[in-house]
Design an enzyme around this catalytic site. Structure first.
Site: not given
Lengths: 384, 384
Positions: B83, B332
């Site tokens: 991420c 996200h």
């Protein structure tokens, strides 16, 4: 811009490492490289890898490998450029040190390809092609290279058998490399009789997959004190891209990015092709060896096979290639390959190449090719 | 070392882009960023992405996106740090320009997550965890964060409901961001009634997935002539890693790498935490927002929730966070998130944040977290 030197190398053998996981392969190569460099850690790690997410369900290789190799906390990233991932990792590490952001780095590559079934691995390899316009329509990576080779034979009037010298040279050289995947000398007869994979590419035109890891320790040249040992610097580190789909190129038989990357590299290093003592090229398929030689200025267009036929690519030839077996016989653990290439040049410049030693090797070039010529990394190393 | 400035930004909305492919998302963000910068191309592209190989069967994003966005030939690579991939791409681009290897670069992130089934996407996300010791035993990414939050509640005696302010703030701010994934203001009542995902994480503790791309154009500061516009420089670009598996850490409630990366960043920029006008943190889950605030020096250990309860994280608070929605409500899109964060700080420093504008914003920090705190990228931007 600080000059960058290579002070440590480490590698695992390229084979089916059934007992060794992806992280252990990486840690082994790193431990060896650090030991060779006489260091315990570095500021950052750049990990070349293409398929760990698909084949090992493991991304975030940076953090994983930093920790697993005893460098918890160090900066660490995975870099991907298909089969050019290893070269790309080196390029990043060079920029990190040249910029001053890091005072030491490991550039490494690791790939684990033989734990999965061949269809799984083949599908993973096809992600280096254009998913929407190539691979999703069923063409595999060897299929793409076969189309290119077929066209080359037609366009320049060569016979398939004219390509044998590249594989024979690679297999011969691998005999002297204990880390090579294949240790079987082959004859022209073997090459001719080899079974067809994707016409006209036969088994002996193609490099074998394999598991493996290779690592380099990089530092600024000016941090080294003279200790009598030869100092090996990265005199050029360049990259260029081409369209990912072969059919998108104006000319499918010309590696434009390989040419651009090589020209830039010659400029950075201040040399000409004829100054090179050896060339670790990307012979994933024999056609790629030929196209790479042409793109880098060693043969006229369409004349690459001549270098093989005339014995110019052997250890005593005009431009020795695949000196420790190349992709063809050392093996092609995809994301690690570009690092193996540079590591093998370091061995040659250090005179540590054993029976493969190229006499008076002082300048060597490695060219790592991602995809069917879409992402090219070129490095020139020399002794200073 | 050359200072690096950001002169262009571009983004797509974060949503389910059913009509737009991975490469088109990337090309749209790049076109917008180039247009904003008044340039037609750059020397190199650094593409943050985590899951394209698994979810879109497409690796070699560098070459693909360079070509698709009209920069055939440019250097281009994919960078992966789970991420944290977007932040890592920026870090690489900064080093490339600082070193002098490049005179311009695009740092971008792109992720396409909603075309696959939720189990497929969840499995792909789990490759950010330790495959051998975490994910292969069945724990998902939200499960890992739930374990951490559970322990935090136990250890520091907070109630789950004490975390609501983080989600409420994020949703509120996203109302003013046309590119945000979610546009629904939520109340404390909504937060309390939200359905459980992995105890104690409920739906409103978790950030939504999404497709999206964001891009930045970077050049050396000294290449810019004064034209009256504020010049935005990257005053710090740092990284640090921690063990990939949460259970391998001495203390599972302390983001050691986030702390190390932030301290290094404060040092590079020559500032203290209290000098920051805003902080785009990595609120993938509300517990991560809390741990990030503690690691970066905004709260004592175990006291992070207090910042939410006391209104310190809002637009007029001591340290405004998630000013354009954060991961929680902007969304996200994993490998792109770190670039969205920095882009949003640029918007604030340029006074282009509309109704989200933080008054007199001159210094902002973005912290991008890979895995459950295993790979951290911190960037500090300021006006010069």
């Amino acid at each position: 811009m600080r000059e960058v030197a290579i002070i440590g190398i480490g590698q695992t053998s390229v084979e089916e490492h059934w007992e060794t996981s992806l992280r252990d392969l990486a840690a082994q190569a790193i431990a060896q490289a650090l030991n060779d460099a006489g260091r315990e850690k570095v500021d950052g790690l750049f990990i070349g890898n293409m398929m760990s997410g698909i084949l090992s369900h493991q991304e975030s290789l940076g953090a994983l490998i930093a920790d697993w190799s005893g460098m918890l906390g160090a900066e660490a990233f995975k870099v991907e450029a298909a089969c050019g991932s290893g070269g790309a990792a080196i390029h990043m590490a060079v920029m990190a040190i040249a910029s001053g952001y890091m005072d030491s780095a490991i550039a490494m590559g690791v790939e684990k390809m033989t734990e999965t079934t061949m269809p799984e691995t083949t599908a993973a390899l096809a992600t280096a092609a254009d998913a929407d316009f190539e691979s999703d329509h069923g063409v595999s990576f060897v299929g793409l290279n076969a189309l290119v080779m077929q066209r080359y034979l037609y366009e320049y009037k060569w016979k398939h058998t004219d390509f044998g010298a590249f594989s024979i040279n690679a297999h011969g050289n691998a005999m002297g490399n204990p880390n090579a995947r294949l240790h079987d000398r082959i004859s022209d007869q073997d090459y001719r009789k080899s079974r067809m994979i994707a016409d006209p590419i036969n088994l002996l035109d193609a490099s074998p997959t394999g598991d493996g890891a290779a690592a380099l320790v990089l530092v600024p040249l000016d941090s080294l004190r003279g200790n009598g040992k030869p100092r090996i610097v990265i005199a050029a580190s360049t990259a260029a891209t081409d369209s990912i789909a072969v059919h998108d190129r104006q000319d499918g038989l010309w590696l434009a990015a390989a040419n651009a990357s090589a020209i830039k590299a010659y400029g950075q290093a201040g040399i000409q092709p004829e100054d090179l003592d050896l060339f670790e090229l990307h012979d994933a398929f024999s056609i790629m060896a030929v196209l790479s030689l042409e793109a880098c200025g060693f043969a006229e267009r369409g004349q690459g096979p001549r270098l093989g036929l005339e014995g110019e690519i052997g250890p005593h030839g005009r431009i020795p290639i695949a000196t420790r077996g190349g992709l063809k016989a050392r093996g092609h653990p995809v994301g690690a390959t570009g690092v193996y290439q540079v590591l093998e040049i370091v061995q040659q410049l250090r005179c540590e190449a054993g029976e493969n030693q190229i006499e008076d090797a002082r300048i060597g070039m490695a060219q790592n090719i991602g995809g069917s010529g879409s992402n090219i990394l070129t490095h020139i190393l020399k002794i200073v």
